[in-house]
Design a protein around this motif. Structure first.
Motif, PDB file in Angstrom:
ATOM      1  N   GLY A 112      -6.023 -11.779 -33.090  1.00 19.38           N
ATOM      2  CA  GLY A 112      -7.180 -11.426 -32.268  1.00 19.38           C
ATOM      3  C   GLY A 112      -8.445 -11.782 -33.024  1.00 19.38           C
ATOM      4  O   GLY A 112      -8.403 -12.045 -34.225  1.00 19.38           O
ATOM      5  N   GLU A 113      -9.584 -11.782 -32.325  1.00 21.97           N
ATOM      6  CA  GLU A 113     -10.821 -12.161 -32.991  1.00 21.97           C
ATOM      7  C   GLU A 113     -11.320 -11.043 -33.895  1.00 21.97           C
ATOM      8  O   GLU A 113     -10.835  -9.907 -33.844  1.00 21.97           O
ATOM      9  N   VAL A 122      -0.270 -18.217 -37.135  1.00 23.56           N
ATOM     10  CA  VAL A 122       0.683 -17.178 -36.764  1.00 23.56           C
ATOM     11  C   VAL A 122       1.964 -17.780 -36.193  1.00 23.56           C
ATOM     12  O   VAL A 122       3.065 -17.270 -36.414  1.00 23.56           O
ATOM     13  N   LYS A 123       1.835 -18.881 -35.476  1.00 24.70           N
ATOM     14  CA  LYS A 123       3.003 -19.534 -34.861  1.00 24.70           C
ATOM     15  C   LYS A 123       4.044 -19.911 -35.903  1.00 24.70           C
ATOM     16  O   LYS A 123       5.255 -19.763 -35.683  1.00 24.70           O
ATOM     17  N   HIS A 124       3.601 -20.410 -37.055  1.00 21.22           N
ATOM     18  CA  HIS A 124       4.524 -20.859 -38.095  1.00 21.22           C
ATOM     19  C   HIS A 124       5.151 -19.706 -38.866  1.00 21.22           C
ATOM     20  O   HIS A 124       6.179 -19.875 -39.505  1.00 21.22           O
ATOM     21  N   MET A 125       4.531 -18.529 -38.803  1.00 27.79           N
ATOM     22  CA  MET A 125       4.986 -17.403 -39.619  1.00 27.79           C
ATOM     23  C   MET A 125       5.822 -16.380 -38.858  1.00 27.79           C
ATOM     24  O   MET A 125       6.668 -15.712 -39.447  1.00 27.79           O
ATOM     25  N   SER A 126       5.598 -16.253 -37.546  1.00 29.92           N
ATOM     26  CA  SER A 126       6.040 -15.048 -36.838  1.00 29.92           C
ATOM     27  C   SER A 126       7.260 -15.243 -35.951  1.00 29.92           C
ATOM     28  O   SER A 126       7.451 -16.304 -35.355  1.00 29.92           O
ATOM     29  N   ASN A 127       8.049 -14.169 -35.847  1.00 29.07           N
ATOM     30  CA  ASN A 127       9.132 -14.099 -34.862  1.00 29.07           C
ATOM     31  C   ASN A 127       8.611 -13.544 -33.540  1.00 29.07           C
ATOM     32  O   ASN A 127       9.027 -13.984 -32.467  1.00 29.07           O
ATOM     33  N   LYS A 128       7.688 -12.570 -33.642  1.00 29.01           N
ATOM     34  CA  LYS A 128       7.036 -12.008 -32.469  1.00 29.01           C
ATOM     35  C   LYS A 128       5.541 -11.959 -32.718  1.00 29.01           C
ATOM     36  O   LYS A 128       5.090 -11.958 -33.867  1.00 29.01           O
ATOM     37  N   ILE A 129       4.778 -11.937 -31.626  1.00 29.94           N
ATOM     38  CA  ILE A 129       3.315 -11.912 -31.739  1.00 29.94           C
ATOM     39  C   ILE A 129       2.754 -10.835 -30.825  1.00 29.94           C
ATOM     40  O   ILE A 129       3.157 -10.709 -29.667  1.00 29.94           O
ATOM     41  N   ALA A 130       1.822 -10.054 -31.371  1.00 30.32           N
ATOM     42  CA  ALA A 130       1.058  -9.086 -30.582  1.00 30.32           C
ATOM     43  C   ALA A 130      -0.394  -9.553 -30.557  1.00 30.32           C
ATOM     44  O   ALA A 130      -0.994  -9.771 -31.617  1.00 30.32           O
ATOM     45  N   VAL A 131      -0.936  -9.738 -29.372  1.00 25.39           N
ATOM     46  CA  VAL A 131      -2.333 -10.170 -29.214  1.00 25.39           C
ATOM     47  C   VAL A 131      -3.189  -8.928 -28.990  1.00 25.39           C
ATOM     48  O   VAL A 131      -2.914  -8.122 -28.091  1.00 25.39           O
ATOM     49  N   MET A 132      -4.218  -8.767 -29.809  1.00 24.99           N
ATOM     50  CA  MET A 132      -5.038  -7.550 -29.790  1.00 24.99           C
ATOM     51  C   MET A 132      -6.458  -7.871 -29.327  1.00 24.99           C
ATOM     52  O   MET A 132      -7.047  -8.870 -29.737  1.00 24.99           O
ATOM     53  N   TYR A 133      -6.982  -7.025 -28.469  1.00 21.93           N
ATOM     54  CA  TYR A 133      -8.362  -7.171 -28.021  1.00 21.93           C
ATOM     55  C   TYR A 133      -9.013  -5.794 -27.947  1.00 21.93           C
ATOM     56  O   TYR A 133      -8.523  -4.905 -27.236  1.00 21.93           O
ATOM     57  N   PRO A 146     -15.772  -1.080 -22.311  1.00 23.50           N
ATOM     58  CA  PRO A 146     -15.944  -1.099 -20.851  1.00 23.50           C
ATOM     59  C   PRO A 146     -14.891  -0.240 -20.148  1.00 23.50           C
ATOM     60  O   PRO A 146     -13.779  -0.065 -20.649  1.00 23.50           O
ATOM     61  N   LYS A 147     -15.241   0.275 -18.973  1.00 27.03           N
ATOM     62  CA  LYS A 147     -14.276   1.004 -18.160  1.00 27.03           C
ATOM     63  C   LYS A 147     -13.282   0.016 -17.550  1.00 27.03           C
ATOM     64  O   LYS A 147     -13.584  -1.155 -17.368  1.00 27.03           O
ATOM     65  N   GLY A 148     -12.110   0.533 -17.212  1.00 25.10           N
ATOM     66  CA  GLY A 148     -11.085  -0.337 -16.646  1.00 25.10           C
ATOM     67  C   GLY A 148     -10.481  -1.222 -17.720  1.00 25.10           C
ATOM     68  O   GLY A 148     -10.249  -0.776 -18.851  1.00 25.10           O
ATOM     69  N   CYS A 149     -10.247  -2.476 -17.406  1.00 22.30           N
ATOM     70  CA  CYS A 149      -9.742  -3.429 -18.391  1.00 22.30           C
ATOM     71  C   CYS A 149     -10.842  -3.764 -19.399  1.00 22.30           C
ATOM     72  O   CYS A 149     -11.965  -4.077 -19.010  1.00 22.30           O
ATOM     73  N   ARG A 150     -10.524  -3.706 -20.661  1.00 25.94           N
ATOM     74  CA  ARG A 150     -11.546  -3.930 -21.695  1.00 25.94           C
ATOM     75  C   ARG A 150     -12.013  -5.378 -21.756  1.00 25.94           C
ATOM     76  O   ARG A 150     -13.041  -5.673 -22.346  1.00 25.94           O
ATOM     77  N   PHE A 151     -11.264  -6.263 -21.148  1.00 27.19           N
ATOM     78  CA  PHE A 151     -11.606  -7.684 -21.174  1.00 27.19           C
ATOM     79  C   PHE A 151     -12.436  -8.088 -19.956  1.00 27.19           C
ATOM     80  O   PHE A 151     -12.804  -9.244 -19.819  1.00 27.19           O
ATOM     81  N   ASN A 152     -12.767  -7.127 -19.080  1.00 24.51           N
ATOM     82  CA  ASN A 152     -13.385  -7.500 -17.798  1.00 24.51           C
ATOM     83  C   ASN A 152     -14.783  -8.094 -17.944  1.00 24.51           C
ATOM     84  O   ASN A 152     -15.239  -8.815 -17.066  1.00 24.51           O
ATOM     85  N   THR A 153     -15.479  -7.834 -19.048  1.00 24.89           N
ATOM     86  CA  THR A 153     -16.836  -8.373 -19.225  1.00 24.89           C
ATOM     87  C   THR A 153     -16.828  -9.851 -19.613  1.00 24.89           C
ATOM     88  O   THR A 153     -17.867 -10.509 -19.530  1.00 24.89           O
ATOM     89  N   ARG A 154     -15.678 -10.378 -19.996  1.00 22.02           N
ATOM     90  CA  ARG A 154     -15.609 -11.777 -20.454  1.00 22.02           C
ATOM     91  C   ARG A 154     -14.523 -12.584 -19.758  1.00 22.02           C
ATOM     92  O   ARG A 154     -14.396 -13.785 -19.996  1.00 22.02           O
TER      93      ARG A 154
END
Length: 323
Positions: A50-51, A220-231, A285-293
């Motif tokens: 994540g960023e 991350v692609k080269h290192m990981s078996n699973k990936i969690a994307v965080m925002y 933000p209310k609702g989905c946290r990604f809704n502003t972008r």
């Protein structure tokens, strides 16, 4: 299958109080991590991506109990370590280690390489005298450093060499689990590949389990078996590496993947440029946290927060487009 889980995190949250005035009264909270859950299997790597400012590093440090959680549960090797005291945690410390992001700031400039690597050996009473010196030199060879450098100081090394010292320090106490907190982000690209290959070799050699934190999906692609994307303190997508790269679902994941550079100048790639800045974690933000972008935002996104839902193939997504 549960016996194969080394680290289990359930509804983990970490809030930092915002204090103001002479009396330092709390006027709010920075929601650094909120209701995060995942499992890390023995011998595997979970990539947390994540960023900057999304809560990745706080998640890693809270799992190790370098920071105490606000709520939630952390299980290590079947033991609930969430509320253990410092004394109760001490025997588990050597099983859980961390490699820090900054190879310049994470090493004590007043200590020699031998002292830095040997500090954990002393604290946990693993070896003494000649046996300790032999172990330090063996660790230096394992990470690609000459044992002849044992009496040198950190300022005499390059960034890549310093990170190798940090890796040797983490390995010194025979850990089972290592949090790799952006271990290559401060290094040149040519050195990054060397450190990534070293970490993968060490994982096989010592049967290590990693939480690999990064903001670069290609690493991350080269290192990981699973990936969690965080925002913004929450996980928005969680699945296997292969499934994520073949079938990304969340608009934020798609934007991150569009930023991965392609080494072929002839190939044209459609870039998804997110508008606006990352919202404040003290006032999400209310609702989905990604809704502003989000380029695919709908009216429901401003009102209802989407749950992290399994849409098949153990692919979890928090998005109204899929719920």
């Amino acid at each position: 299958m549960a016996d194969n889980i080394l680290v289990r995190v359930e509804n983990l949250s970490k809030f930092f109080p915002i204090r103001e005035g002479i009396l330092q009264r709390s006027i709010g909270y920075v929601r650094a991590v909120e209701n995060v859950s995942f499992d890390i299997y023995r011998g595997e790597t979970l990539g947390l991506v994540g960023e900057s400012g999304c809560g990745k590093t706080t998640t890693g440090r809270t799992i190790l109990r370098l920071i105490d959680p606000t709520s939630g549960e952390i299980f290590f090797d079947g033991i609930d370590i969430t509320s253990l005291s410092r004394k109760q945690l001490a025997p588990l410390r050597k099983k859980m280690q961390i490699i820090f992001q900054d190879p310049y700031g994470s090493l004590n400039p007043r200590m020699t390489v031998g002292d830095i690597i040997g500090e954990g050996i002393d604290v946990h009473n693993i070896a003494r005298g000649k046996e300790k010196g032999k172990r330090i030199m063996e660790l230096m060879e394992v990470v690609g450093l000459s044992p002849a450098y044992i009496r040198r100081y950190p300022h005499e090394f390059s960034g890549g060499q310093r990170q190798r010292i940090g890796i040797a320090r983490a390995l010194a106490v025979n850990p089972k689990f290592i949090v790799c907190d952006e271990p290559v982000s401060a290094l040149d690209v040519s050195i990054q590949s060397q450190i990534i290959n070293l970490l993968k070799d060490l994982q096989m050699q010592f049967e290590l389990t990693y939480l690999f934190i990064a903001h670069d999906l290609s690493v991350v692609k080269h290192m990981s078996n699973k990936i969690a994307v965080m925002y913004l303190a929450k996980i928005v997508e969680y699945t296997s590496t292969e499934e994520l790269f073949n079938n990304p679902k969340h608009p934020y994941t798609l934007a991150l993947m569009s930023a991965i550079p392609i080494p072929d100048p002839e190939v044209k790639k459609q870039r998804i440029v997110l508008q606006g800045d990352l919202p404040s974690p003290s006032n999400p933000p209310k609702g989905c946290r990604f809704n502003t972008r989000c380029p695919k935002v709908m009216s429901i996104c401003h009102v209802v927060e989407p749950p992290l839902k399994n849409i098949g193939k153990e692919h979890l997504v928090a998005c109204h487009l899929w719920s």
